[in-house]
Design a protein around this motif. Structure first.
Motif, PDB file in Angstrom:
ATOM      1  N   GLY A 219       0.781  -1.234   0.000  1.00  0.00           N
ATOM      2  CA  GLY A 219       0.000   0.000   0.000  1.00  0.00           C
ATOM      3  C   GLY A 219       0.812   1.283   0.000  1.00  0.00           C
ATOM      4  O   GLY A 219       0.283   2.345   0.287  1.00  0.00           O
ATOM      5  N   LEU A 220       2.107   1.177  -0.308  1.00  0.00           N
ATOM      6  CA  LEU A 220       2.947   2.368  -0.396  1.00  0.00           C
ATOM      7  C   LEU A 220       3.671   2.400  -1.733  1.00  0.00           C
ATOM      8  O   LEU A 220       4.046   1.353  -2.258  1.00  0.00           O
ATOM      9  CB  LEU A 220       4.013   2.358   0.706  1.00  0.00           C
ATOM     10  CG  LEU A 220       3.547   2.628   2.124  1.00  0.00           C
ATOM     11  CD1 LEU A 220       4.697   2.383   3.091  1.00  0.00           C
ATOM     12  CD2 LEU A 220       3.039   4.065   2.254  1.00  0.00           C
ATOM     13  N   ILE A 221       3.872   3.608  -2.266  1.00  0.00           N
ATOM     14  CA  ILE A 221       4.617   3.715  -3.512  1.00  0.00           C
ATOM     15  C   ILE A 221       6.110   3.798  -3.206  1.00  0.00           C
ATOM     16  O   ILE A 221       6.553   4.634  -2.421  1.00  0.00           O
ATOM     17  CB  ILE A 221       4.154   4.947  -4.306  1.00  0.00           C
ATOM     18  CG1 ILE A 221       2.717   4.690  -4.755  1.00  0.00           C
ATOM     19  CG2 ILE A 221       5.077   5.200  -5.488  1.00  0.00           C
ATOM     20  CD1 ILE A 221       2.324   5.281  -6.050  1.00  0.00           C
ATOM     21  N   LEU A 222       6.875   2.887  -3.786  1.00  0.00           N
ATOM     22  CA  LEU A 222       8.311   2.855  -3.514  1.00  0.00           C
ATOM     23  C   LEU A 222       9.080   3.654  -4.554  1.00  0.00           C
ATOM     24  O   LEU A 222      10.163   4.152  -4.279  1.00  0.00           O
ATOM     25  CB  LEU A 222       8.822   1.414  -3.537  1.00  0.00           C
ATOM     26  CG  LEU A 222       8.060   0.410  -2.677  1.00  0.00           C
ATOM     27  CD1 LEU A 222       8.705  -0.957  -2.788  1.00  0.00           C
ATOM     28  CD2 LEU A 222       8.034   0.864  -1.231  1.00  0.00           C
ATOM     29  N   ALA A 223       8.569   3.725  -5.766  1.00  0.00           N
ATOM     30  CA  ALA A 223       9.266   4.447  -6.827  1.00  0.00           C
ATOM     31  C   ALA A 223       8.259   4.844  -7.875  1.00  0.00           C
ATOM     32  O   ALA A 223       7.224   4.206  -8.024  1.00  0.00           O
ATOM     33  CB  ALA A 223      10.332   3.550  -7.448  1.00  0.00           C
ATOM     34  N   ASN A 224       8.551   5.902  -8.584  1.00  0.00           N
ATOM     35  CA  ASN A 224       7.655   6.371  -9.640  1.00  0.00           C
ATOM     36  C   ASN A 224       8.518   7.068 -10.675  1.00  0.00           C
ATOM     37  O   ASN A 224       8.987   8.179 -10.456  1.00  0.00           O
ATOM     38  CB  ASN A 224       6.621   7.321  -9.025  1.00  0.00           C
ATOM     39  CG  ASN A 224       5.728   7.950 -10.073  1.00  0.00           C
ATOM     40  OD1 ASN A 224       5.920   7.759 -11.282  1.00  0.00           O
ATOM     41  ND2 ASN A 224       4.757   8.716  -9.628  1.00  0.00           N
ATOM     42  N   ALA A 225       8.792   6.394 -11.769  1.00  0.00           N
ATOM     43  CA  ALA A 225       9.690   6.959 -12.787  1.00  0.00           C
ATOM     44  C   ALA A 225       9.525   6.204 -14.092  1.00  0.00           C
ATOM     45  O   ALA A 225       8.810   5.201 -14.154  1.00  0.00           O
ATOM     46  CB  ALA A 225      11.138   6.851 -12.311  1.00  0.00           C
ATOM     47  N   ALA A 226      10.205   6.672 -15.124  1.00  0.00           N
ATOM     48  CA  ALA A 226      10.210   5.957 -16.395  1.00  0.00           C
ATOM     49  C   ALA A 226      10.961   4.648 -16.200  1.00  0.00           C
ATOM     50  O   ALA A 226      11.916   4.596 -15.418  1.00  0.00           O
ATOM     51  CB  ALA A 226      10.886   6.799 -17.459  1.00  0.00           C
ATOM     52  N   PRO A 227      10.567   3.586 -16.888  1.00  0.00           N
ATOM     53  CA  PRO A 227      11.271   2.309 -16.743  1.00  0.00           C
ATOM     54  C   PRO A 227      12.777   2.452 -16.961  1.00  0.00           C
ATOM     55  O   PRO A 227      13.576   1.887 -16.208  1.00  0.00           O
ATOM     56  CB  PRO A 227      10.635   1.436 -17.827  1.00  0.00           C
ATOM     57  CG  PRO A 227       9.277   1.975 -18.006  1.00  0.00           C
ATOM     58  CD  PRO A 227       9.387   3.454 -17.767  1.00  0.00           C
ATOM     59  N   SER A 228      13.180   3.248 -17.963  1.00  0.00           N
ATOM     60  CA  SER A 228      14.613   3.399 -18.239  1.00  0.00           C
ATOM     61  C   SER A 228      15.321   4.032 -17.042  1.00  0.00           C
ATOM     62  O   SER A 228      16.434   3.650 -16.688  1.00  0.00           O
ATOM     63  CB  SER A 228      14.816   4.260 -19.477  1.00  0.00           C
ATOM     64  OG  SER A 228      14.164   5.499 -19.290  1.00  0.00           O
ATOM     65  N   GLN A 229      14.642   4.969 -16.416  1.00  0.00           N
ATOM     66  CA  GLN A 229      15.212   5.640 -15.250  1.00  0.00           C
ATOM     67  C   GLN A 229      15.387   4.650 -14.103  1.00  0.00           C
ATOM     68  O   GLN A 229      16.419   4.617 -13.438  1.00  0.00           O
ATOM     69  CB  GLN A 229      14.273   6.775 -14.822  1.00  0.00           C
ATOM     70  CG  GLN A 229      14.806   7.652 -13.699  1.00  0.00           C
ATOM     71  CD  GLN A 229      16.017   8.439 -14.157  1.00  0.00           C
ATOM     72  OE1 GLN A 229      16.025   8.989 -15.258  1.00  0.00           O
ATOM     73  NE2 GLN A 229      17.060   8.460 -13.339  1.00  0.00           N
ATOM     74  N   LEU A 230      14.377   3.824 -13.881  1.00  0.00           N
ATOM     75  CA  LEU A 230      14.445   2.853 -12.793  1.00  0.00           C
ATOM     76  C   LEU A 230      15.604   1.889 -13.007  1.00  0.00           C
ATOM     77  O   LEU A 230      16.328   1.543 -12.074  1.00  0.00           O
ATOM     78  CB  LEU A 230      13.137   2.060 -12.694  1.00  0.00           C
ATOM     79  CG  LEU A 230      11.945   2.823 -12.139  1.00  0.00           C
ATOM     80  CD1 LEU A 230      10.700   1.960 -12.193  1.00  0.00           C
ATOM     81  CD2 LEU A 230      12.212   3.267 -10.701  1.00  0.00           C
ATOM     82  N   LYS A 231      15.786   1.485 -14.258  1.00  0.00           N
ATOM     83  CA  LYS A 231      16.870   0.549 -14.558  1.00  0.00           C
ATOM     84  C   LYS A 231      18.221   1.213 -14.325  1.00  0.00           C
ATOM     85  O   LYS A 231      19.134   0.607 -13.784  1.00  0.00           O
ATOM     86  CB  LYS A 231      16.757   0.059 -16.010  1.00  0.00           C
ATOM     87  CG  LYS A 231      15.611  -0.904 -16.198  1.00  0.00           C
ATOM     88  CD  LYS A 231      15.568  -1.459 -17.587  1.00  0.00           C
ATOM     89  CE  LYS A 231      14.900  -0.500 -18.542  1.00  0.00           C
ATOM     90  NZ  LYS A 231      14.654  -1.104 -19.860  1.00  0.00           N
ATOM     91  N   GLN A 232      18.286   2.475 -14.721  1.00  0.00           N
ATOM     92  CA  GLN A 232      19.543   3.209 -14.559  1.00  0.00           C
ATOM     93  C   GLN A 232      19.869   3.413 -13.087  1.00  0.00           C
ATOM     94  O   GLN A 232      20.996   3.237 -12.664  1.00  0.00           O
ATOM     95  CB  GLN A 232      19.395   4.564 -15.229  1.00  0.00           C
ATOM     96  CG  GLN A 232      20.646   5.034 -15.916  1.00  0.00           C
ATOM     97  CD  GLN A 232      20.339   6.274 -16.722  1.00  0.00           C
ATOM     98  OE1 GLN A 232      19.798   7.248 -16.191  1.00  0.00           O
ATOM     99  NE2 GLN A 232      20.642   6.241 -17.989  1.00  0.00           N
ATOM    100  N   ASP A 233      18.804   3.779 -12.322  1.00  0.00           N
ATOM    101  CA  ASP A 233      19.013   4.043 -10.904  1.00  0.00           C
ATOM    102  C   ASP A 233      19.463   2.799 -10.167  1.00  0.00           C
ATOM    103  O   ASP A 233      20.114   2.867  -9.133  1.00  0.00           O
ATOM    104  CB  ASP A 233      17.705   4.518 -10.245  1.00  0.00           C
ATOM    105  CG  ASP A 233      17.332   5.908 -10.708  1.00  0.00           C
ATOM    106  OD1 ASP A 233      18.163   6.511 -11.432  1.00  0.00           O
ATOM    107  OD2 ASP A 233      16.245   6.371 -10.372  1.00  0.00           O
ATOM    108  N   LEU A 234      19.059   1.663 -10.713  1.00  0.00           N
ATOM    109  CA  LEU A 234      19.379   0.397 -10.077  1.00  0.00           C
ATOM    110  C   LEU A 234      20.890   0.311  -9.895  1.00  0.00           C
ATOM    111  O   LEU A 234      21.396  -0.133  -8.887  1.00  0.00           O
ATOM    112  CB  LEU A 234      18.880  -0.737 -10.981  1.00  0.00           C
ATOM    113  CG  LEU A 234      19.131  -2.146 -10.495  1.00  0.00           C
ATOM    114  CD1 LEU A 234      18.311  -2.402  -9.257  1.00  0.00           C
ATOM    115  CD2 LEU A 234      18.775  -3.133 -11.582  1.00  0.00           C
TER     116      LEU A 234
END
Ligand SMILES: Nc1ncnc2c1ncn2[C@@H]1O[C@H](COP(=O)(O)OP(=O)(O)OP(=O)(O)O)[C@@H](O)[C@H]1O
Ligand SMILES: [Mg+2]
Lengths: 335, 270
Positions: A219-234
């Motif tokens: 019930g909580l949002i952990l991340a909110n971004a473009a898929p490419s951004q999420l992969k990069q941030d990883l």
């Protein structure tokens, strides 16, 4: 107005008899722009369907606010409903005794559509999903995937501005999934005022379709971004897998020294050929040139090389896994 | 309006689409007979002297036209939600759920009326029922009867929106109770005065009495005999208006409450 949907601090508590109140959503906020396909990803029970139900006026929130095209879903639901369509996967909805055509026509009438307009749209979309030939079939004779296509057509025929898709490709074969994804993508691009909210467990689907995804858990949002951004941030480093004709530990030490601080090299063996395989984690992608030069200087010949791209799945697992660990003590009552 | 007609269409398809049209017509005619037969036997065999057969038979027939509707309303909520899983999609459409239910009720009511007409064709000559119809009253009564039935049906539906498990026994008991109390079967004046008083205020009883008079052309018992037929019509109109209004309010309340509790798309069948 650039936002099609605004979700502010949404919470939802379910009171279940005999158990403590269950907090399915604990303050979810995000917004969706016109023209966007927005993904909601999360493990089972994360609250995705609950969020979609509240956005589509099926369920009232405990607190917080959602607007669709500027209308409050709680108070102005009568204004919201004509603008939206909900399509849930993995269900067998429909009047079994009606034919595909009758069923779709009936729903168009619930939206007050003129019959000729409705018939034309039904024909158009049935052809798109490749089910025009099955239009006279009774609903209860259809397979799961066919029903799901009819369900999608039902949602599209009424010409909504917002499409809520809750696991639309669940239980659908590969080819049909491809068709459904293509339709959704084309549909949203057809007119500027359209947008789509999608939940799915298929990371590749989200990666392919969504301009942005929100990862939600407990019930909580952990991340909110473009898929490419999420992969990069990883992980900001670049990863390569290099198979060589011969290579030993001594050479590895030398090359590690050449590459310097921040670049890690791990020696293993290729599973198939058993040749030595080097996995390189590089801080700067451009360092790959130096690495190859250094390998050549050691007399090693490259047999095969590929770049390891992080997937949305990696990002998802890392994020959700981390949250699981964080929460182990504060374990909330899960059903 | 389109939504209303589409709802009637769904109702009709669900009712009739399982078989050929002529089989369905036969079924339509045969279906109500079960409920009349008991009355015929009861009065024909045991109560010949009372002369109450026409009273009870007309009562049962017109009670049937109402009960079919609210039975159906209870089941349609349940079936749309659990079986067809279309309730949420109907709910989310531009047509209000109330309109949808009214459409379903209209189909059911017309089917019940058709069954009644078919059966009267043989009941009247065979049983020598008094039949001197006042068509004006019959038509007005039939229209108001729809509002009565729909009003009660909406009330029924709102209860079932908020009930996850469909408890058929409760529904049966409810209809049985109303059947007796509405004076459909026995003239309530034959009971202690309290019952007669209650029966007068059971929402269906003026409608049933109106239809009895409109069809038979006679005042068959002393029940509600203090009223002229036109007064009775006024009474039916009033109760129809009240019932329909109450039903509408209840269904709005029920929908909102179901939306709050998340009952619009629950399924219990796993
Ligand atoms: N009507 C309800 N009553 C009680 N609890 C509920 C109800 N609906 C959902 N929940 C609970 O809320 C939580 C979130 O459910 P939700 O259906 O939103 O999950 P989800 O993210 O869609 O999961 P999945 O991927 O399995 O579809 C779950 O733990 C579920 O048990
Ligand atoms: Mg879900």
């Amino acid at each position: 107005m650039h936002t099609s949907i605004q979700v502010e601090n949404l919470t939802r508590v379910f009171n279940r008899r005999g158990t403590a109140p269950f907090h399915a959503l604990r303050g979810v906020s995000f917004d969706v722009s016109y023209g966007e396909i927005f993904g909601l990803l999360g493990p089972n029970g994360a609250g995705k369907t609950t969020t979609i139900k509240i956005m589509s006026t099926l369920l009232l929130p405990t607190s917080g606010r959602v607007t669709v095209a500027g209308f409050d879903v709680e108070r102005e639901y009568a204004r919201v409903r004509p603008l939206i369509s909900l399509i849930s996967g993995g269900e067998t909805s429909g009047y079994g005794i009606l034919t595909v055509e009758e069923q779709l026509w009936m729903f168009s009438q619930f939206y007050g559509m003129e019959t000729p307009v409705a018939r034309a749209r039904i024909e158009e979309y049935l052809k798109v999903v490749g089910m025009w030939d099955s239009r006279r079939q009774q609903m209860n004779r259809l397979s799961t995937g066919m029903r799901q296509k009819v369900n999608l057509v039902r949602g599209l025929v009424t010409d909504p501005s917002v499409l809520f898709l809750d696991e639309p490709t669940l239980g659908v074969d590969v080819e049909a999934s491809v068709i459904i994804r293509r339709i959704v993508r084309d549909w949203v691009q057809e007119r500027p005022e359209r947008s789509v909210i999608l939940t799915t467990h298929y990371m590749a689907e989200a990666d392919e379709l969504c301009s942005r995804v929100a990862i939600i858990n407990h019930g909580l949002i952990l991340a909110n971004a473009a898929p490419s951004q999420l992969k990069q941030d990883l992980d900001s480093r670049a990863h390569y897998e290099i198979t060589l004709d011969r290579f030993d530990a001594e050479q590895l030490d030398r090359i590690t020294a050449v590459m310097g601080e921040g670049n890690d090299l791990v020696l293993g063996a290729d599973k198939a050929t058993n040749s030595p395989m080097l996995v390189a984690h590089l801080t700067h992608e451009s360092d790959i040139a130096r690495l190859i030069t250094a390998l050549a200087a050691q007399g090693a010949t490259l047999e095969y090389m590929r770049k390891l791209e992080p997937t949305l799945e990696d990002a998802f697992l890392k994020m959700v896994g981390r949250r699981f660990e964080d929460e182990e003590e504060a374990a909330s009552p899960v059903s | 309006m389109k939504g209303f007609l589409a709802s009637m269409y769904v109702g009709l398809q669900i009712e009739s689409n399982w078989t050929k049209k002529w089989v369905w017509l036969l079924y339509l005619a045969a279906y109500p007979i079960g409920s009349f037969l008991a009355v015929i036997i009861l009065y024909g065999v045991f109560g010949q002297k009372t002369g109450l057969l026409p009273y009870a038979l007309y009562g049962t027939i017109f009670y049937y036209s109402l009960s079919m509707v609210f039975f159906d309303m209870a089941f349609s909520v349940h079936d749309d939600r659990e079986h067809y899983q279309t309730l949420k999609y109907i709910f989310l459409s531009s047509t209000s759920y109330r309109t949808y239910l009214c459409g379903r009720a209209a189909t059911r009511y017309l089917i019940a009326l058709a069954g009644i007409v078919i059966n009267l064709c043989w009941l009247v000559p065979v049983l020598h029922l008094p039949f001197h119809p006042n068509w004006g009253y019959l038509l007005a009564g039939a229209f108001l009867g729809y509002l009565v039935a729909a009003g009660l049906g909406l009330a029924m539906a709102s209860v079932f929106l908020l009930t996850i498990k469909l408890d058929v026994d409760v529904v049966d008991a409810l209809f049985g109770g109303m059947f007796v109390l509405s004076g459909a079967l026995f003239p309530p004046t034959a009971f202690p005065a309290v019952f007669a008083k209650i029966a007068e205020f059971v929402p269906m009883s003026p409608f049933i009495e109106l239809m009895r008079r409109a069809a038979s052309g006679q005042v068959l018992t002393s029940f509600l005999s203090g009223m002229s037929t036109s007064q009775l019509l006024g009474r039916v109109a009033l109760s129809a208006a009240i019932l329909f209004a109450v039903g509408s309010v209840l269904v709005s309340f029920g929908s909102r409450q179901a939306q709050r509790k998340g009952y619009i798309d629950v399924t219990t069948a796993f």
